[in-house]
Design a protein around this motif. Structure first.
Motif, mmCIF file in Angstrom:
data_model
loop_
_atom_site.group_PDB
_atom_site.id
_atom_site.type_symbol
_atom_site.label_atom_id
_atom_site.label_comp_id
_atom_site.label_asym_id
_atom_site.label_seq_id
_atom_site.Cartn_x
_atom_site.Cartn_y
_atom_site.Cartn_z
ATOM 1 N N UNK A 20 37.589 40.183 29.658
ATOM 2 C CA UNK A 20 37.796 41.602 29.336
ATOM 3 C C UNK A 20 36.512 42.299 28.901
ATOM 4 N N UNK A 21 35.412 41.548 28.791
ATOM 5 C CA UNK A 21 34.133 42.148 28.397
ATOM 6 C C UNK A 21 33.882 42.154 26.907
ATOM 7 N N UNK A 22 34.748 41.501 26.123
ATOM 8 C CA UNK A 22 34.551 41.424 24.666
ATOM 9 C C UNK A 22 33.700 40.191 24.362
ATOM 10 N N UNK A 74 36.253 44.851 34.346
ATOM 11 C CA UNK A 74 35.399 46.000 34.617
ATOM 12 C C UNK A 74 34.363 45.719 35.703
ATOM 13 N N UNK A 75 33.692 44.561 35.605
ATOM 14 C CA UNK A 75 32.630 44.254 36.562
ATOM 15 C C UNK A 75 33.187 44.207 37.979
ATOM 16 N N UNK A 76 34.365 43.592 38.143
ATOM 17 C CA UNK A 76 34.956 43.496 39.468
ATOM 18 C C UNK A 76 35.492 44.852 39.936
ATOM 19 N N UNK A 77 35.958 45.693 38.978
ATOM 20 C CA UNK A 77 36.359 47.054 39.346
ATOM 21 C C UNK A 77 35.171 47.837 39.896
ATOM 22 N N UNK A 78 34.033 47.693 39.203
ATOM 23 C CA UNK A 78 32.839 48.414 39.636
ATOM 24 C C UNK A 78 32.435 47.992 41.043
ATOM 25 N N UNK A 97 32.236 52.896 35.883
ATOM 26 C CA UNK A 97 32.561 51.506 35.534
ATOM 27 C C UNK A 97 31.297 50.689 35.318
ATOM 28 N N UNK A 98 30.287 50.915 36.193
ATOM 29 C CA UNK A 98 29.043 50.161 36.067
ATOM 30 C C UNK A 98 28.336 50.510 34.765
ATOM 31 N N UNK A 99 28.304 51.821 34.424
ATOM 32 C CA UNK A 99 27.692 52.231 33.154
ATOM 33 C C UNK A 99 28.437 51.635 31.979
ATOM 34 N N UNK A 100 29.759 51.583 32.105
ATOM 35 C CA UNK A 100 30.561 51.010 31.020
ATOM 36 C C UNK A 100 30.267 49.527 30.861
ATOM 37 N N UNK A 101 30.113 48.833 32.022
ATOM 38 C CA UNK A 101 29.773 47.409 31.958
ATOM 39 C C UNK A 101 28.419 47.210 31.302
ATOM 40 N N UNK A 154 25.172 45.600 26.673
ATOM 41 C CA UNK A 154 24.151 45.839 25.636
ATOM 42 C C UNK A 154 24.766 45.782 24.244
ATOM 43 N N UNK A 155 25.925 46.467 24.093
ATOM 44 C CA UNK A 155 26.580 46.474 22.779
ATOM 45 C C UNK A 155 26.987 45.063 22.362
ATOM 46 N N UNK A 156 27.546 44.330 23.312
ATOM 47 C CA UNK A 156 28.017 42.991 22.975
ATOM 48 C C UNK A 156 26.845 42.051 22.710
ATOM 49 N N UNK A 157 25.731 42.237 23.459
ATOM 50 C CA UNK A 157 24.558 41.416 23.167
ATOM 51 C C UNK A 157 24.043 41.697 21.766
ATOM 52 N N UNK A 158 24.008 42.999 21.405
ATOM 53 C CA UNK A 158 23.571 43.360 20.055
ATOM 54 C C UNK A 158 24.517 42.765 19.017
#
Length: 643
Positions: free
Chosen positions: A159-161, A342-346, A375-379, A384-388
């Motif tokens: 889910x990108x979390x 998200x990545x696959x949606x993009x 979607x790509x910007x959101x990914x 970036x947010x999750x890496x931080x």
């Protein structure tokens, strides 16, 4: 005194029953544990052991063991047959009120979550994984808790979390390490690599995968190697290293076919198709995707179906079959949107934008391109947010570790001061402790001596290649039967036909495999004469022997014939292509006055007669009847059962 005597009598009668019950429970527990140990090594073997355990538990119910077996079968069928997996969950749930180990109920939630994840219902799956973690924590069941954290961490990554997913996975890894479950630890590390891959750090993910592959190969985890090899292929696909990706997907396909692992086969074919699309070879890609779709139809995995449809849409666009391409891509988009991937949606929005542009639908192409960019910007933003967040979690953990180290150092200083005060008292008890240690050591040495002796006896009586009892064990059993003078003791002596030709034409390794396969058929003789304590052994070379106490000759002949048919039906094409294996069997029975030599000679004569009469035969030879005035020959007449 009468009460003491009565208690002693009752105990002497009941204690053998208690010991027998304990032995049976231990055997069933061992069967379930063997099944669990084979999950990541040989899934088919794991399934068979779990089903065998459930069959035996039907006669001796144990709710904990039954639920564990159902969980293992749910794990197996979740990738193959959703209906079967749901049936095992339902049967296990009916046993929950009887559980002693309450944490096993958490495992059922994990199984249900896996089934919902397979249909693309990630919201419901995540809710079940959350419940699994809470229930396992309440039950203080570390194994089930680690499993729940792994499930939740994996889905959070999908889910990108990423930060929360990594936190769950690292906690699960630490728990599996503490529980000394190295295979599960490797699986968690593989999933951590998947999250790095989704975060865009494909190089770091590749490093994790290659490291995991080495460990899995050393441990013999073939199924896990197939999964990790596929994930490595995806990283190489993201890095656009097409030759290396093709090689990785080829290995996945080969491993999955060797394991009869349909899910791995379908994913490998999808990966190969992606490479062919990248190389502008859409016809080859479509052929691979058709194969993948046929396999996927048998699997409860909607996300896989969507990934196949994505590649199908790309291939069809390259072939200018634009309407079909748009339909396939829209189908894939629905599944990815429902699963919040998200990545696959993009990727799907981007592919659909290109298809619509070639169709001349500029408005639709613009809308899809906008969705792709959003979607790509959101990914990217989420990465970036999750890496931080991940770095912040790691920094906070490091700070807590430093603080804990300082506290531990201070505690050590305090403990050292207290230790000095207690030293005088310890010296007084040192002699007692040393004496106790000496007694323990002596006891351990005695125990190890007995265990070693038992192990050496087992080795001396076991054939190393097949695991069957060896010649020494068989002769010992024959001598015991002669000493008891039991009636109706049958003897089967079997020999693989033309075995030397197998070794000469196919090599000794193939010959060894044939011996192992035939040995499995030998073991089945015990089932053919159920209730009897048969001794089934390898007699030497390609010869096998079966000692069947209390088995009449006609029943022994039927068992021998079934054994012969079972061997003739074996599929050994993997080891000896174009050739089948047959076996000749000599049958006799023990009679009064027999010696070991006369009994074996008679069995050998029957075996020789089977060979002479064309092989793949069962021949019996009985001891000669006492001479009478009407019979002057005294020669036994062999009974031949033709193939």
């Amino acid at each position: 005194m009468r009460r003491v005597v009565s208690v002693w009598v009752v105990w002497s009668v009941l204690s053998p029953c208690v010991w027998a019950a304990d032995d049976a429970a231990a055997d069933l527990r061992a069967l379930v544990e063997q099944s669990q140990a084979q999950v990541k090594v040989d899934p088919e073997r794991s399934r068979k052991l779990a089903e065998q355990a459930l069959q035996q538990l039907a006669a001796r119910p144990d709710a904990d063991l039954q639920v564990r077996a159902h969980l293992l079968l749910c794990d197996y069928h979740s990738e193959r047959d959703r209906a079967s997996a749901e049936r095992h969950v339902a049967e296990a749930r009916a046993l929950v009120p009887q559980l002693k180990r309450r944490g096993l109920a958490a495992g059922l939630l994990g199984c249900e979550g896996t089934l919902h994840e397979g249909t693309g219902d990630n919201m419901r799956a995540l809710a079940l994984y959350e419940e699994e973690v809470v229930l396992a924590e309440q039950a203080q069941d570390d194994e089930m808790l680690a499993d729940g954290l792994f499930n939740r961490g994996h889905l959070r990554g999908v889910r990108g979390e990423f930060a929360s997913g990594l936190a769950d996975l690292k906690r699960a890894r630490a728990m599996f390490e503490r529980l000394q479950m190295p295979f599960h630890t490797l699986t968690v590390e593989n999933t951590i690599a998947i999250l790095y891959n989704r975060m865009g750090d494909h190089v770091q993910a590749r490093h994790y995968y290659e490291s995991a592959l080495k460990a899995q190969a050393a441990a013999g985890l073939q199924r896990e190697q197939a999964v990790t090899q596929y994930n490595l292929g995806r990283s190489l696909e993201n890095l656009r290293e097409w030759d290396a990706a093709q090689e990785a997907f080829d290995r996945v396909l080969r491993l999955s076919r060797e394991l009869s692992y349909p899910r791995g086969i379908a994913y490998a074919l999808r990966g190969q198709a992606a490479v062919q699309n990248a190389r502008r070879q859409p016809d080859a890609a479509l052929a691979l995707l058709d194969q993948a779709s046929e396999v996927q139809k048998t699997l409860p995995d909607e996300r896989l179906r969507a990934q196949i449809q994505l590649q199908r849409g790309i291939a069809l666009r390259q072939l200018h079959r634009l309407q079909e391409s748009a339909a396939a891509l829209n189908d894939a988009l629905k599944v990815f949107a429902g699963g919040e991937s998200l990545a696959e949606q993009a990727a799907t929005h981007g592919a659909l934008s290109q298809t619509l542009a070639e169709m001349g639908d500029w408005r639709g192409a613009f809308e899809q391109q906008s969705h792709f960019k959003a979607a790509n910007d959101q990914v990217l933003t989420r990465q970036l947010d999750e890496r931080f967040a991940t770095l912040k979690v790691e920094y906070d953990n490091a700070a807590r570790d430093r603080e804990m180290a300082l506290l531990q150092q201070s505690q050590k200083v305090t403990e050292h001061a207290l230790a000095q005060e207690r030293l005088a008292g310890r010296l007084l008890s040192a002699v007692i402790v040393l004496a106790a240690i000496l007694l323990v050591v002596l006891g351990v040495l005695l125990w190890r001596h007995r265990r070693t002796s038992a192990a050496m006896r087992g080795l001396a009586m076991t054939d190393e290649l097949t695991g069957l009892p060896n010649r020494r064990a068989a002769l010992t059993e024959l001598e015991a039967q002669m000493a008891r003078g039991e009636p109706d003791c049958a003897l089967l002596l079997a020999d693989i036909d033309l075995f030397k030709a197998i070794n000469d034409n196919h090599g000794h390794l193939a010959g060894d495999q044939i011996l192992r396969v035939v040995a499995e058929a030998v073991r089945a003789i015990g089932g053919d004469v159920a209730g009897r304590s048969a001794c089934l052994a390898r007699f030497g070379g390609e010869e096998f022997i079966a000692v069947l106490p209390k088995v009449p000759l006609d029943e022994a002949l039927r068992a021998a014939e079934r054994f012969r048919e079972r061997v003739a039906a074996l599929d050994v094409s993997r080891h000896t292509p174009g050739r089948r294996v047959t076996i000749s069997i000599g049958v006799t029975r023990l009679v009064a006055g027999d010696t070991l030599s006369s009994l074996l000679r008679r069995a050998d004569e029957a075996l020789y007669a089977a060979k002479e009469s064309g092989r793949n035969r069962v021949v019996s030879r009985l001891a000669p009847e006492p001479a009478t005035g009407d019979d002057t020959t005294g020669d036994p007449t062999p009974s031949v059962l033709p193939a």
